[in-house]
Design an enzyme around this catalytic site. Structure first.
Site, PDB file in Angstrom:
ATOM      1  NE  ARG A 160      40.488  46.225  37.755  1.00  0.00           N
ATOM      2  CZ  ARG A 160      40.126  45.598  36.652  1.00  0.00           C
ATOM      3  NH1 ARG A 160      39.088  44.805  36.631  1.00  0.00           N
ATOM      4  NH2 ARG A 160      40.802  45.770  35.540  1.00  0.00           N
ATOM      5  CG  HIS A 163      40.939  41.166  38.098  1.00  0.00           C
ATOM      6  ND1 HIS A 163      39.801  41.303  38.846  1.00  0.00           N
ATOM      7  CD2 HIS A 163      41.351  39.886  38.270  1.00  0.00           C
ATOM      8  CE1 HIS A 163      39.523  40.154  39.439  1.00  0.00           C
ATOM      9  NE2 HIS A 163      40.451  39.281  39.108  1.00  0.00           N
ATOM     10  CE1 TYR A 171      39.728  45.074  31.810  1.00  0.00           C
ATOM     11  CE2 TYR A 171      41.165  43.244  31.241  1.00  0.00           C
ATOM     12  CZ  TYR A 171      40.674  44.131  32.167  1.00  0.00           C
ATOM     13  OH  TYR A 171      41.136  44.081  33.454  1.00  0.00           O
TER      14      TYR A 171
HETATM   15  C1  LIG Z   1      33.581  31.335  41.304  1.00  0.00           C
HETATM   16  C2  LIG Z   1      34.695  32.060  40.659  1.00  0.00           C
HETATM   17  N1  LIG Z   1      34.748  32.132  39.325  1.00  0.00           N
HETATM   18  C3  LIG Z   1      35.765  32.765  38.725  1.00  0.00           C
HETATM   19  C4  LIG Z   1      36.749  33.345  39.452  1.00  0.00           C
HETATM   20  C5  LIG Z   1      37.888  34.086  38.770  1.00  0.00           C
HETATM   21  N2  LIG Z   1      37.698  35.521  39.041  1.00  0.00           N
HETATM   22  C6  LIG Z   1      38.327  36.115  40.048  1.00  0.00           C
HETATM   23  S1  LIG Z   1      37.818  37.678  40.263  1.00  0.00           S
HETATM   24  C7  LIG Z   1      36.762  37.592  38.953  1.00  0.00           C
HETATM   25  C8  LIG Z   1      35.930  38.782  38.609  1.00  0.00           C
HETATM   26  C9  LIG Z   1      35.146  39.270  39.774  1.00  0.00           C
HETATM   27  O1  LIG Z   1      34.517  40.458  39.464  1.00  0.00           O
HETATM   28  P1  LIG Z   1      33.712  41.287  40.549  1.00  0.00           P
HETATM   29  O2  LIG Z   1      32.751  40.412  41.263  1.00  0.00           O
HETATM   30  O3  LIG Z   1      33.163  42.466  39.875  1.00  0.00           O
HETATM   31  O4  LIG Z   1      34.812  41.700  41.627  1.00  0.00           O
HETATM   32  P2  LIG Z   1      36.133  42.569  41.395  1.00  0.00           P
HETATM   33  O5  LIG Z   1      37.231  41.604  41.103  1.00  0.00           O
HETATM   34  O6  LIG Z   1      35.871  43.525  40.289  1.00  0.00           O
HETATM   35  O7  LIG Z   1      36.384  43.244  42.705  1.00  0.00           O
HETATM   36  C10 LIG Z   1      36.819  36.332  38.373  1.00  0.00           C
HETATM   37  C11 LIG Z   1      36.052  35.923  37.201  1.00  0.00           C
HETATM   38  C12 LIG Z   1      36.663  33.238  40.845  1.00  0.00           C
HETATM   39  N3  LIG Z   1      37.602  33.757  41.658  1.00  0.00           N
HETATM   40  N4  LIG Z   1      35.627  32.600  41.427  1.00  0.00           N
END
Ligand SMILES: Cc1ncc(C[n+]2csc(CCOP(=O)(O)OP(=O)(O)O)c2C)c(N)n1
Ligand SMILES: [Mg+2]
Lengths: 371, 327
Positions: A258, A262, A271
């Protein structure tokens, strides 16, 4: 009773085809004609530029929070390009590149990100689910759709997108297990972009790869260079073909990065080190594809400029159209639409109460102005 | 005394609790190195280390379940759900286990834990980042549900929630996280759970609210006051258990009441409050009890979220109808 070592299948392949210098492994190169090759580049560039425009409009306060795709274009275009139009895409919230490829209009995406539910409309011809924000929950729907496909003896397949963080959720494992038990025609496409907001990949799981999670479900798992559009394409074609032929599901881990925040609400300097980002900038997916296509004389400065101009024009026209359209979207009553197929009386009453309040507010405002 | 935002006040409460009691642990997604996506847990990992401030993998059910285990073992976990909209993945753990551990083990085990979560609309966020589903938790026997309305009470209520012997769901009105500052005493302060407070006295009509709807309700009371109507405003602070005594006293005095919340009206806290007041104070009422709530829909994407939310105008309009009503 014995105690002995049993040997389940524990093999995970890694696949890379196009390296950072723009050179390919001829033996593993999938068959692609010139049009397809330049098409991949065009699609990735289009996603990159659209993403940049979104970020820029967000920073101007014209759009709300969103999750940029920068750095993950090859993982998305390589995989989605392996699908037929009649196949299904089950995205998370970061699949802008894949959705653009599928025909999602830029205008709709602009409208959605400007905070209007209407922007989420999906064409009847498009088998793409809306974005899913609760992390790791949508692979279950992909598995369910795939089971329906099997039941109807249809020949479609489903690709479910999610991130590295999602692999920690129970729902993800449940989807994998069901799909394996039922031999559902689904491809689980993990974009391991190394971060789940501030949590690094190695804090998410101690497993050496995410692909190996497939092995517990006796499903093929493969890790690919996710910044190499050919490797992603080849691996997805293989998985899609297997699924279509009744061979069941596959997990593909695309190792990518990425490169952006985020979401626009995030500050990654808290971080992660800039050095890490710089390291991955060098591995980013567009540059290596461009080098390769230049070596084939399929791209040059002039062609790229033409591409850039086309894309820019498309984006600006879509934004203009979206802005004009949004000026017409003044009726808050649409928030009641589409909750049920048939609106219960109570909701109709609430819709009317809102109108009444708004009318009264408007009258008061008009009165104040005349005073 | 310092002027703090709610974020800073809650951060202070966590620092104080962790300082005072090594049983207190903080766990959740991005709560450590990142300091929480709202910066609410900022500085905790630096002060207390990663053994006590735990950046977990991404799994709400595991966070809640782990907190239950920690609590059973004698620790005092403060778990974070990044948004209340993602707490449903943890709901089974909370309903099936946190809420029942004391009851099921006949008092041998309990789950003294706090599950904090930002809730509510008004910050132009994405889908699932704006809901108010307090009814799910308030409806669950064995769980307490607390909703602060300002920096000072947020800090004091969180301190009490952490000390409480039972599981407490702590709903933080994210629209108020940084919307205003308030004097927060330097010395630790706590506020009893289960107690509402009269924010403003009046005798014509009672306006009951909580969380992010409190400022709008006070605004409505101000507007009514300019027309000579003296509204009494009550801040619930704890949704479950409800402070019946304070509500009854006020409603018996005024004879008229409105309950305000941003959660959908149907099956929401206002309905429960009205039912109780009808049961206990019917003969003191001079007009039908009314509610001003969110509509029975999902919070729309942000272009329309303000149209979804109750505002002072709506509260005043319904207050006028209530004041005009004659039995
Ligand atoms: C069930 C849930 N918990 C927390 C969140 C908050 N949140 C949004 S994205 C994220 C991280 C997701 O990481 P990843 O699966 O690696 O996907 P990326 O965003 O890196 O594409 C979090 C904790 C959420 N959207 N859904
Ligand atoms: Mg990720």
């Amino acid at each position: 009773m014995p105690r002995m070592t049993i040997k389940p299948n524990t093999q995970v392949d890694y696949l890379g085809i196009l390296d950072e210098a723009g050179e390919i492994d001829e033996d593993r190169m999938p068959e692609l004609d010139d049009e397809q090759l330049t098409g991949f580049y065009r699609a990735m560039l289009r996603a990159r530029r659209f993403d940049e425009r979104l970020l820029n409009l967000q920073r101007q306060g014209k759009l709300g929070t969103f999750a940029p795709v920068k750095g993950q274009e090859a993982a998305q275009i390589g995989s989605v390009a392996a699908l037929r139009d009649s196949d299904w895409v089950v995205p998370s919230y970061r699949e802008t590149a894949a959705l653009l490829w599928r025909g999602t209009p830029m205008q709709g995406l602009f409208t959605l990100l400007a905070g209007y539910n209407e922007g989420g409309q999906i064409a009847d011809t498009q088998n793409d689910l809306p974005q899913s924000i609760p992390v790791g929950t949508q692979p279950l729907h992909a598995m369910g759709i795939a089971h329906g496909i099997r039941y109807r003896a249809d020949d479609a397949v489903v690709v479910s997108y999610f991130g590295d963080g999602a692999t920690s959720q129970g729902d993800f494992h449940e989807a994998m297990n069901f799909a394996s038990v039922f031999r559902s025609p689904v491809v689980f496409l993990c974009q391991n972009n190394q971060w789940a907001i501030s949590v690094p990949r190695d804090r998410q799981t101690r497993s050496a790869t995410l692909a190996q999670k497939a092995l517990a479900y006796d499903m093929p798992g493969i890790q690919v260079d996710g910044n190499d559009v050919f490797a992603v394409y080849a691996a997805t074609c293989e998985a899609v073909e297997r699924a279509r032929d009744g061979g069941g599901p596959t997990l593909i881990e695309c190792v990518t990065y990425r490169l952006e925040v985020h979401t626009t609400a995030d500050d990654p300097t808290r971080y992660r080190d800039e050095e890490e980002v710089e390291k991955w900038e060098k591995r980013e997916p567009l540059l290596r594809l461009r080098r390769y296509l230049e070596s084939l004389d399929l791209l040059d400065e002039e062609k790229i400029e033409a591409l850039e101009n086309d894309i820019k024009q498309e984006i600006e026209e879509a934004w203009k159209a979206a802005s004009a359209d949004m000026e017409q979207l003044t009726d808050p009553g649409v928030m009641f639409d589409h909750l049920f197929a048939q609106e219960p009386p109570r909701l109709t009453e609430q819709r009317e109460a809102l109108q009444k309040w708004d009318a009264a507010k408007q009258r008061r405002r008009d009165d104040e102005e005349t005073q | 005394m310092a002027e703090l935002t709610m974020i800073e006040a809650l951060n202070k409460a966590l620092h104080e609790a962790m300082e005072a009691d090594d049983r207190v642990l903080v766990l959740g997604e991005d709560v450590g190195v990142d300091g929480g996506i709202f910066r609410l847990t900022q500085g905790l990992i630096e002060s207390f280390g990663e053994e006590r401030v735990i950046d977990t993998p991404l799994a709400e059910s595991a966070i809640a379940g782990m907190a239950i285990g920690l609590a059973i073992y004698g620790l005092r976990p403060v778990a974070e759900m990044q948004f209340s909209g993602f707490s449903y993945l943890a709901f089974n753990q909370l309903e099936a286990h946190a809420a029942r551990m004391r009851w099921r083990s006949q008092g041998r085990f309990s789950a003294p834990m706090v599950v904090r979560m930002p809730y509510g609309a008004g910050v132009r966020a994405l889908e699932h980042h704006s809901e108010s589903r307090e009814a799910y938790y308030a409806h669950t026997p064995g769980l307490k549900l607390v909703v602060p309305s300002g920096p000072r009470n947020a800090r004091a209520l969180l301190a009490s929630a952490i000390e409480d012997p039972d599981p407490v769901i702590f709903f933080e009105p994210k629209a108020l996280y940084r919307s205003f500052r308030e004097e927060v005493p330097d010395d630790p302060e706590s506020l009893a759970l289960g107690k509402a407070r009269v924010v403003r006295e009046g005798s014509d009509i009672t306006l009951i609210a909580y969380g992010a709807m409190l400022p709008r309700t006070i605004e409505a009371a101000d507007s009514l006051a300019s027309d000579g109507v003296e509204a009494e405003v009550i801040d619930l602070m704890t949704i479950s258990p409800i402070d019946d005594a304070t509500l009854e006293e006020s409603v018996r005095k005024c004879g008229r009441a409105i309950i305000v919340h941003e959660a959908p009206g149907s099956f929401g806290p206002a309905g429960e409050i009205i039912a109780r007041l009808v049961e206990t104070s019917f003969y003191h009422l001079e007009a039908p009890l009314r509610r001003v709530t969110g509509f029975d829909i999902h919070v729309p994407y942000f272009a329309r979220e303000q149209a979804y939310l109750p505002d002072a105008d709506r509260i005043v309009a319904v207050a006028r109808e209530t004041l005009d009503a004659r039995a």
